[in-house]
Design a protein around this motif. Structure first.
Motif, PDB file in Angstrom:
ATOM      1  N   ARG A  29      -2.612   8.396  -1.830  1.00  0.00           N
ATOM      2  CA  ARG A  29      -3.930   8.824  -1.354  1.00  0.00           C
ATOM      3  C   ARG A  29      -4.175  10.275  -1.731  1.00  0.00           C
ATOM      4  O   ARG A  29      -3.382  11.152  -1.429  1.00  0.00           O
ATOM      5  N   GLY A  30      -5.289  10.495  -2.418  1.00  0.00           N
ATOM      6  CA  GLY A  30      -5.667  11.840  -2.797  1.00  0.00           C
ATOM      7  C   GLY A  30      -4.970  12.383  -4.025  1.00  0.00           C
ATOM      8  O   GLY A  30      -5.288  13.493  -4.478  1.00  0.00           O
TER       9      GLY A  30
ATOM     10  N   THR B 292       0.862  -1.175   0.000  1.00  0.00           N
ATOM     11  CA  THR B 292       0.000   0.000   0.000  1.00  0.00           C
ATOM     12  C   THR B 292       0.900   1.226   0.000  1.00  0.00           C
ATOM     13  O   THR B 292       1.924   1.254   0.690  1.00  0.00           O
TER      14      THR B 292
ATOM     15  N   PRO C  54       0.878   5.070   0.869  1.00  0.00           N
ATOM     16  CA  PRO C  54       0.171   6.224   1.429  1.00  0.00           C
ATOM     17  C   PRO C  54       0.311   7.484   0.584  1.00  0.00           C
ATOM     18  O   PRO C  54      -0.596   8.317   0.560  1.00  0.00           O
TER      19      PRO C  54
ATOM     20  N   GLU D  41      -8.017   1.762  -5.662  1.00  0.00           N
ATOM     21  CA  GLU D  41      -7.874   1.047  -4.388  1.00  0.00           C
ATOM     22  C   GLU D  41      -6.841   1.699  -3.474  1.00  0.00           C
ATOM     23  O   GLU D  41      -6.928   1.592  -2.250  1.00  0.00           O
ATOM     24  N   GLN D  42      -5.862   2.392  -4.063  1.00  0.00           N
ATOM     25  CA  GLN D  42      -4.842   3.079  -3.264  1.00  0.00           C
ATOM     26  C   GLN D  42      -5.331   4.437  -2.748  1.00  0.00           C
ATOM     27  O   GLN D  42      -4.600   5.116  -2.024  1.00  0.00           O
ATOM     28  N   GLY D  43      -6.529   4.820  -3.129  1.00  0.00           N
ATOM     29  CA  GLY D  43      -7.083   6.083  -2.645  1.00  0.00           C
ATOM     30  C   GLY D  43      -6.818   7.267  -3.537  1.00  0.00           C
ATOM     31  O   GLY D  43      -7.070   8.418  -3.151  1.00  0.00           O
ATOM     32  N   ALA D  44      -6.334   7.036  -4.749  1.00  0.00           N
ATOM     33  CA  ALA D  44      -6.117   8.132  -5.694  1.00  0.00           C
ATOM     34  C   ALA D  44      -7.442   8.552  -6.319  1.00  0.00           C
ATOM     35  O   ALA D  44      -8.410   7.783  -6.373  1.00  0.00           O
ATOM     36  N   GLU D  45      -7.477   9.800  -6.770  1.00  0.00           N
ATOM     37  CA  GLU D  45      -8.588  10.297  -7.581  1.00  0.00           C
ATOM     38  C   GLU D  45      -8.226  10.015  -9.033  1.00  0.00           C
ATOM     39  O   GLU D  45      -7.246  10.564  -9.541  1.00  0.00           O
TER      40      GLU D  45
END
Length: 245
Positions: free
Chosen positions: A11-12, A6, A8, A34-38
């Motif tokens: 993310r975002g 993962t 961090p 899934e990694q939290g990216a847009e």
């Protein structure tokens, strides 16, 4: 089941993937989400708009003006553009004796030209953000013996040179540019159209590792190159081929 990394730092982050409806591109989109990216993706497949967690813009990457407009649209809608994955491609088989100017231009346009102009449109947004990561998708086909792929192989070889020069062009702006070279990846299209029993024997004889390669094997490398973990890696080739080359 193996637990994979993962990141961090993803993310975002705002990411754009060309050719993201299916195959390797679709898997890259899914794993970035899934990694939290847009995430947004471009594709000619109008049915791709249902992809979960990602924005879809219908775009033919061969048409430069709409392509660059789509890149700017994504950056505006997401508020930034940190990651660009130039993935769109088609490996159409064309016997050399049947290759004409129009089909040659088609192969160059769909397989390498959009890397240049998507990057050109993305770079100002990455400069504004203080940096970014661009991943160009090459191919093992530029390094092994294949037939009926003169345009595709030429384009994919060109991507490697383009990656080197763009890394120099953009490095002072802390924009990294790398090239991922997949081996023979078992996408739905490859399995449907090209993976014959003879091809399977070739894969088995050529790879050092016996497992067949899946889109996820490529996507996980793209995640690392997009993340801050690879912050000083640029201008390089990264090979995912099971030890074929």
């Amino acid at each position: 089941m193996t637990d994979f990394a993962t990141y961090p730092s993803l993310r975002g982050k705002a990411a754009l993937v060309t050719g993201g409806a299916a195959g390797i591109g679709g898997e890259i989109v899914r794993q970035l989400v899934e990694q939290g990216a847009e995430v947004a993706f471009l594709d000619v497949d109008a049915g791709a708009s249902a992809a979960a967690g990602a924005r879809f813009i219908r775009c033919d990457v061969r048409d430069v003006s709409p392509l660059q407009a789509a890149v700017r649209q994504v950056a505006t809608e997401l508020g930034a553009l940190d990651i660009l994955v130039n993935n769109a491609a088609r490996d159409d088989r064309i016997p050399f004796d049947e290759l004409d100017v129009d089909r040659w231009d088609e192969q160059i346009d769909v397989n390498v030209r959009h890397h240049v102009f998507a990057t050109q449109a993305a770079a100002p947004f990455m400069r504004r953000a203080g940096g970014g990561s661009i991943v160009n998708m090459g191919s093992i086909s530029a390094h092994i013996d294949l037939r009926d792929l003169a345009g595709y192989v030429t384009a994919k070889a060109g991507i490697e040179g383009l990656t080197r020069t763009l890394a120099r062009e953009l490095g002072r702006d802390r924009i990294r540019v790398n090239c991922v070279i997949p081996g023979w990846i078992m996408t739905e299209r490859q399995l449907r159209d090209w993976v014959t029993p003879e091809a399977e024997r070739l894969i088995e004889a050529s790879q050092a590792l016996p497992e067949k390669l899946a889109p996820a094997d490529v996507a996980r490398l793209v995640l690392w190159l997009a993340a801050d973990d690879s912050r000083l890696c640029t201008g390089q080739r990264w090979i995912v081929d099971g030890g074929w080359m």
